[in-house]
Design an enzyme around this catalytic site. Structure first.
Site, mmCIF file in Angstrom:
data_model
loop_
_atom_site.group_PDB
_atom_site.id
_atom_site.type_symbol
_atom_site.label_atom_id
_atom_site.label_comp_id
_atom_site.label_asym_id
_atom_site.label_seq_id
_atom_site.Cartn_x
_atom_site.Cartn_y
_atom_site.Cartn_z
ATOM 1 N N HIS A 52 0.990 -1.416 -0.086
ATOM 2 C CA HIS A 52 0.087 0.236 0.091
ATOM 3 C C HIS A 52 1.056 1.480 0.324
ATOM 4 O O HIS A 52 1.996 1.275 0.411
ATOM 5 C CB HIS A 52 -0.847 -0.076 0.979
ATOM 6 C CG HIS A 52 -0.266 -0.147 2.249
ATOM 7 N ND1 HIS A 52 0.356 0.877 3.034
ATOM 8 C CD2 HIS A 52 -0.476 -1.323 3.520
ATOM 9 C CE1 HIS A 52 0.827 0.217 3.996
ATOM 10 N NE2 HIS A 52 0.627 -0.677 4.403
HETATM 11 P P1 TYD Z 1 -1.671 -3.352 7.728
HETATM 12 O O1 TYD Z 1 -1.057 -1.444 7.831
HETATM 13 O O2 TYD Z 1 -2.303 -3.261 7.494
HETATM 14 O O3 TYD Z 1 0.116 -3.932 7.740
HETATM 15 P P2 TYD Z 1 0.684 -4.261 6.547
HETATM 16 O O4 TYD Z 1 2.021 -3.436 7.574
HETATM 17 O O5 TYD Z 1 0.947 -6.265 6.121
HETATM 18 O O6 TYD Z 1 1.158 -3.094 5.754
HETATM 19 O O7 TYD Z 1 -1.916 -2.937 9.348
HETATM 20 C C1 TYD Z 1 -2.751 -4.298 9.459
HETATM 21 C C2 TYD Z 1 -3.431 -4.062 10.455
HETATM 22 O O8 TYD Z 1 -2.723 -4.242 11.784
HETATM 23 C C3 TYD Z 1 -4.834 -3.623 9.786
HETATM 24 O O9 TYD Z 1 -6.103 -4.154 10.327
HETATM 25 C C4 TYD Z 1 -4.683 -2.237 10.730
HETATM 26 C C5 TYD Z 1 -4.080 -2.545 12.522
HETATM 27 N N1 TYD Z 1 -2.653 -1.498 12.979
HETATM 28 C C6 TYD Z 1 -3.837 -1.011 14.174
HETATM 29 O O10 TYD Z 1 -4.206 -1.280 14.379
HETATM 30 N N2 TYD Z 1 -2.265 -0.162 13.937
HETATM 31 C C7 TYD Z 1 -1.424 0.535 13.813
HETATM 32 O O11 TYD Z 1 -0.186 0.858 14.091
HETATM 33 C C8 TYD Z 1 -0.944 -0.694 12.013
HETATM 34 C C9 TYD Z 1 0.349 -1.163 10.839
HETATM 35 C C10 TYD Z 1 -1.914 -1.707 11.617
#
Ligand code: TYD
Length: 137
Positions: A52
């Site tokens: 993303h």
């Molecule tokens: P996401 O940012 O999509 O993960 P990736 O690092 O793989 O892109 O986050 C995954 C899940 O974790 C999403 O449902 C939201 C949650 N999340 C939080 O609650 N707080 C945070 O600081 C982050 C980074 C994610």
């Protein structure tokens, strides 16, 4: 933003026979205020994290342990940064697409962000991201 706005910075290293030490000072090492810290760990072999871009958020990625590859895309070209040293930090500004892959066993990714978690800041569709980037050109 494009890939030239991504910066790899070398953090201070205090070498010591007892074990080395590095540090981050909020006002000295980053061009932003740190408002959130999160980390990614226990990544099963072959998994991919990220995938993303953010509309407004800037973050800094450090590989604290093990190794992984950071793949960046600006809608035009892509670049891979292999991280395996805990004193290197990558500043990734907003509007850069990124994912992380090739995590080694026990790798630990530390991410410092200038904003709290806000799903509305995420751009999770690559086609939408590319269109947005190309419209700016
Ligand atoms: P996401 O940012 O999509 O993960 P990736 O690092 O793989 O892109 O986050 C995954 C899940 O974790 C999403 O449902 C939201 C949650 N999340 C939080 O609650 N707080 C945070 O600081 C982050 C980074 C994610």
């Amino acid at each position: 933003m494009d890939l030239s706005d991504v910066k790899v910075i070398s953090l201070p290293k205090v070498l010591d026979e007892r074990g080395n030490l590095s540090f981050i000072e909020a006002n000295n090492h980053f061009p932003f205020d740190i408002n959130r810290v999160y980390w990614i760990y226990d990544v099963p072999g072959g998994e991919i994290r990220g995938g993303h871009a953010y509309s407004t958020l800037t973050e800094c990625i450090v590989c604290l342990s093990g190794s992984f590859d950071l793949i960046l895309h600006d809608g035009n070209e892509s670049k891979t940064i292999s991280l395996n040293r805990s004193y290197n930090a990558v500043i990734v500004p907003s509007k850069i697409w990124k994912h992380m892959e090739n995590f080694s066993t026990n790798s630990l990714a530390l991410i410092l962000a200038d904003q709290e978690y806000k799903e509305s800041d995420y751009i999770r569709n690559f086609e939408e991201y590319q269109n947005m980037q190309n419209q700016k050109l």
